[in-house]
Design a protein around this motif. Sequence first.
Motif, PDB file in Angstrom:
ATOM      1  N   GLU A  48       0.876  -1.175   0.000  1.00 39.31           N
ATOM      2  CA  GLU A  48       0.000   0.000   0.000  1.00 39.31           C
ATOM      3  C   GLU A  48       0.911   1.221   0.000  1.00 39.31           C
ATOM      4  O   GLU A  48       1.737   1.386   0.897  1.00 39.31           O
ATOM      5  CB  GLU A  48      -0.908   0.027   1.231  1.00 39.31           C
ATOM      6  N   ILE A  49       0.764   2.077  -0.997  1.00 45.41           N
ATOM      7  CA  ILE A  49       1.651   3.229  -1.163  1.00 45.41           C
ATOM      8  C   ILE A  49       0.808   4.496  -1.113  1.00 45.41           C
ATOM      9  O   ILE A  49      -0.066   4.707  -1.961  1.00 45.41           O
ATOM     10  CB  ILE A  49       2.409   3.152  -2.503  1.00 45.41           C
ATOM     11  N   GLU A  50       1.060   5.342  -0.118  1.00 48.78           N
ATOM     12  CA  GLU A  50       0.294   6.576   0.032  1.00 48.78           C
ATOM     13  C   GLU A  50       1.006   7.720  -0.687  1.00 48.78           C
ATOM     14  O   GLU A  50       2.244   7.802  -0.703  1.00 48.78           O
ATOM     15  CB  GLU A  50       0.092   6.886   1.509  1.00 48.78           C
ATOM     16  N   ASP A  73      -9.184   3.898 -11.927  1.00 49.98           N
ATOM     17  CA  ASP A  73      -8.397   2.706 -11.623  1.00 49.98           C
ATOM     18  C   ASP A  73      -8.707   2.297 -10.187  1.00 49.98           C
ATOM     19  O   ASP A  73      -8.366   3.026  -9.241  1.00 49.98           O
ATOM     20  CB  ASP A  73      -6.910   3.021 -11.779  1.00 49.98           C
ATOM     21  N   PRO A  74      -9.339   1.140  -9.965  1.00 53.33           N
ATOM     22  CA  PRO A  74      -9.705   0.740  -8.598  1.00 53.33           C
ATOM     23  C   PRO A  74      -8.517   0.499  -7.688  1.00 53.33           C
ATOM     24  O   PRO A  74      -8.697   0.374  -6.471  1.00 53.33           O
ATOM     25  CB  PRO A  74     -10.512  -0.550  -8.815  1.00 53.33           C
ATOM     26  N   ALA A  75      -7.317   0.417  -8.234  1.00 53.40           N
ATOM     27  CA  ALA A  75      -6.136   0.258  -7.383  1.00 53.40           C
ATOM     28  C   ALA A  75      -5.859   1.520  -6.572  1.00 53.40           C
ATOM     29  O   ALA A  75      -5.161   1.467  -5.554  1.00 53.40           O
ATOM     30  CB  ALA A  75      -4.913  -0.085  -8.228  1.00 53.40           C
ATOM     31  N   PHE A  76      -6.392   2.665  -7.012  1.00 53.35           N
ATOM     32  CA  PHE A  76      -6.222   3.917  -6.281  1.00 53.35           C
ATOM     33  C   PHE A  76      -7.477   4.207  -5.468  1.00 53.35           C
ATOM     34  O   PHE A  76      -8.601   4.055  -5.954  1.00 53.35           O
ATOM     35  CB  PHE A  76      -5.970   5.079  -7.248  1.00 53.35           C
ATOM     36  N   GLN A  77      -7.276   4.639  -4.227  1.00 53.07           N
ATOM     37  CA  GLN A  77      -8.375   4.957  -3.329  1.00 53.07           C
ATOM     38  C   GLN A  77      -8.079   6.254  -2.587  1.00 53.07           C
ATOM     39  O   GLN A  77      -6.951   6.744  -2.588  1.00 53.07           O
ATOM     40  CB  GLN A  77      -8.577   3.827  -2.299  1.00 53.07           C
ATOM     41  N   THR A  78      -9.124   6.788  -1.947  1.00 57.56           N
ATOM     42  CA  THR A  78      -8.908   7.954  -1.099  1.00 57.56           C
ATOM     43  C   THR A  78      -8.124   7.556   0.140  1.00 57.56           C
ATOM     44  O   THR A  78      -8.080   6.397   0.539  1.00 57.56           O
ATOM     45  CB  THR A  78     -10.243   8.570  -0.651  1.00 57.56           C
ATOM     46  N   GLU A  79      -7.512   8.546   0.757  1.00 54.60           N
ATOM     47  CA  GLU A  79      -6.980   8.413   2.105  1.00 54.60           C
ATOM     48  C   GLU A  79      -7.568   9.558   2.930  1.00 54.60           C
ATOM     49  O   GLU A  79      -8.476  10.254   2.483  1.00 54.60           O
ATOM     50  CB  GLU A  79      -5.444   8.421   2.103  1.00 54.60           C
ATOM     51  N   LEU A  80      -7.054   9.752   4.145  1.00 52.70           N
ATOM     52  CA  LEU A  80      -7.726  10.611   5.112  1.00 52.70           C
ATOM     53  C   LEU A  80      -7.928  12.040   4.615  1.00 52.70           C
ATOM     54  O   LEU A  80      -9.002  12.622   4.777  1.00 52.70           O
ATOM     55  CB  LEU A  80      -6.933  10.610   6.425  1.00 52.70           C
ATOM     56  N   GLY A  81      -6.901  12.644   4.025  1.00 48.81           N
ATOM     57  CA  GLY A  81      -6.987  14.035   3.590  1.00 48.81           C
ATOM     58  C   GLY A  81      -7.350  14.169   2.125  1.00 48.81           C
ATOM     59  O   GLY A  81      -7.069  13.275   1.320  1.00 48.81           O
ATOM     60  N   LEU A  82      -7.944  15.293   1.783  1.00 46.82           N
ATOM     61  CA  LEU A  82      -8.301  15.552   0.392  1.00 46.82           C
ATOM     62  C   LEU A  82      -7.075  15.630  -0.511  1.00 46.82           C
ATOM     63  O   LEU A  82      -7.203  15.530  -1.740  1.00 46.82           O
ATOM     64  CB  LEU A  82      -9.085  16.868   0.285  1.00 46.82           C
ATOM     65  N   PHE A  83      -5.886  15.778   0.067  1.00 45.21           N
ATOM     66  CA  PHE A  83      -4.652  15.853  -0.719  1.00 45.21           C
ATOM     67  C   PHE A  83      -3.921  14.515  -0.735  1.00 45.21           C
ATOM     68  O   PHE A  83      -2.756  14.446  -1.148  1.00 45.21           O
ATOM     69  CB  PHE A  83      -3.727  16.945  -0.164  1.00 45.21           C
ATOM     70  N   ASN A  84      -4.588  13.441  -0.298  1.00 45.86           N
ATOM     71  CA  ASN A  84      -3.978  12.106  -0.242  1.00 45.86           C
ATOM     72  C   ASN A  84      -4.643  11.139  -1.211  1.00 45.86           C
ATOM     73  O   ASN A  84      -5.842  11.221  -1.465  1.00 45.86           O
ATOM     74  CB  ASN A  84      -4.138  11.479   1.154  1.00 45.86           C
ATOM     75  N   GLU A  86      -4.148   6.631  -2.095  1.00 45.45           N
ATOM     76  CA  GLU A  86      -3.450   5.392  -1.769  1.00 45.45           C
ATOM     77  C   GLU A  86      -3.490   4.457  -2.962  1.00 45.45           C
ATOM     78  O   GLU A  86      -4.537   4.258  -3.567  1.00 45.45           O
ATOM     79  CB  GLU A  86      -4.100   4.719  -0.555  1.00 45.45           C
ATOM     80  N   LEU A  87      -2.332   3.907  -3.293  1.00 39.11           N
ATOM     81  CA  LEU A  87      -2.216   2.910  -4.347  1.00 39.11           C
ATOM     82  C   LEU A  87      -2.070   1.542  -3.699  1.00 39.11           C
ATOM     83  O   LEU A  87      -1.156   1.321  -2.893  1.00 39.11           O
ATOM     84  CB  LEU A  87      -0.993   3.209  -5.217  1.00 39.11           C
ATOM     85  N   ASN A  88      -2.980   0.622  -4.027  1.00 40.39           N
ATOM     86  CA  ASN A  88      -2.931  -0.736  -3.518  1.00 40.39           C
ATOM     87  C   ASN A  88      -2.418  -1.660  -4.616  1.00 40.39           C
ATOM     88  O   ASN A  88      -3.147  -1.973  -5.561  1.00 40.39           O
ATOM     89  CB  ASN A  88      -4.317  -1.184  -3.047  1.00 40.39           C
ATOM     90  N   GLU A  89      -1.166  -2.064  -4.475  1.00 43.10           N
ATOM     91  CA  GLU A  89      -0.576  -2.981  -5.445  1.00 43.10           C
ATOM     92  C   GLU A  89      -0.970  -4.407  -5.084  1.00 43.10           C
ATOM     93  O   GLU A  89      -0.831  -4.821  -3.934  1.00 43.10           O
ATOM     94  CB  GLU A  89       0.945  -2.845  -5.456  1.00 43.10           C
ATOM     95  N   PRO A  90      -1.477  -5.179  -6.044  1.00 42.36           N
ATOM     96  CA  PRO A  90      -1.968  -6.530  -5.726  1.00 42.36           C
ATOM     97  C   PRO A  90      -0.842  -7.442  -5.269  1.00 42.36           C
ATOM     98  O   PRO A  90       0.334  -7.236  -5.600  1.00 42.36           O
ATOM     99  CB  PRO A  90      -2.560  -7.004  -7.062  1.00 42.36           C
TER     100      PRO A  90
END
Length: 488
Positions: A48-50, A73-84, A86-90
């Motif tokens: 998981e890469i923020e 791309d579903p591999a990318f998701q939000t994180e806590l801040g609007l400026f963040n 997260e990339l989830n590599e399988p």
Amino acid sequence: MGKDLATAAFAPVDRVNYRDKVRSCMDALAQMLDAEAFDDREGMTGFEIELNLVDEDGRPAMRNAEVLARLGDPAFQTELGLFNLELNEPPRLISALGAYERDILDRLRRASEQAAKADTGLVLIGMLPTLTADDLVLANLSDNSRYRLLNDEMVGARGELFHLDIRGDERLLSTSDSIVPEAACTSVQFHLQVAPGRFARYWNASQAVAGPQVAVGANSPWFHGRRLWAETRIAVFDQATDVRPDELKAQGVRPRVWFGERWITSVFDLFEENVRYFPPLLPIMDDEDPLKVLTAGGVPHLGELRLHNGTVYRWNRPVYDVMDGRPHLRVENRVLPSGPTVVDLLANAAFYLGLTRQLAEEERPIWSQLPFATAADNFHRGARDGIDAVLHWPGKGEIAVTDLVRSVLLPKAGQGLDRFGVSPDDRDRLLGVIDNRCRTGRNGATWQTSAVREAERRGLTRDEALHDMLRRYRTHQETNAPVHTWPL
């Protein structure tokens, strides 16, 4: 941080029922461990890469929803801040670390192209040095109901303002009425799938090496314009989410951001501690009866236990998951910051994965020689002092972390990567990055610090110097050259 949750108001009975449900999950977990019902494959990892989003001036860009919409791309998701983000590599085999690097670079390249259409850039860095207190406010919390619920529950549990008091080369005193300052902390998490019978060995090994790991990988020296720890992210995350007022701290109540307090003999020890010591923050239940599912021959998802586990922020966290109908266990290593480059990130992964594997295999385990309190002290020394840290290690006493890594830990990491089947070329290239960091005394934190000081010597103000440093950091990051080779 998981799936979206509908907004809710929790009554006292909700917490009582949730606690009962978590205990049912624990009973089911115990039965599954006794029955050896888990997938026992090893050698798999996932990342998981923020990321931070910035505008053309290097300021945080509050645009994660727009960027995500463009990415598709579903591999990318939000994180806590609007400026963040997260990339989830399988997950994939550790033996394929070289291919992992190429895939991450390719995915980030495509993401950067789409983000640029929203006038936004992506930065891999532990803490964005251009953040100000005005950026870390509730209005900049991502539009995700879980984040709002989590914030409300933690604020309610705290009952007063959150305080930051971080003393490093300089000192920062700050307060917040929300947990949003946590969004300043961007990390990379390595997931290591482990057979249940060997989980304790891998977790203990991960705890033992956390100090050297964070020391050589530090990349977060600046926060709110001040030079604090080499890895200030550790201190900020600890304090920005501490729901204990001073009275509870004085009573010895444990913090939710936790290194732990003992070596373990089973993964069950960790889940049991989480349930025993930490009240539920998000008492949301699903319809599953885990014991009935188990009795019927199914695999329970243990949703309540997993949700609760996700609100206890261990630096090495146990993870229960189900993939393709089979349950498995992972160590989630949360020690390291994001960046500086993808090759640096992969070098950090190779060092951690190889070293942990080798230490877990040794006949006389390191945790039988290293007091747990010393491992915790090493972790905080490594975060504070970075690559200049002096740590305590069995058989070496007090030793510079660079000497410890080069003379003791890198050879063990190489042996561990061999056990995982990593090619000699990838092994030597990636561990060579760690060796050269130690040889030159330069990692992300030292480069950032030196670049700002050099800019200040040229007459720039601190704010101007931080922006100048970030501009140069982004330029170097795009080359994927390891940070120890970056010119000042």
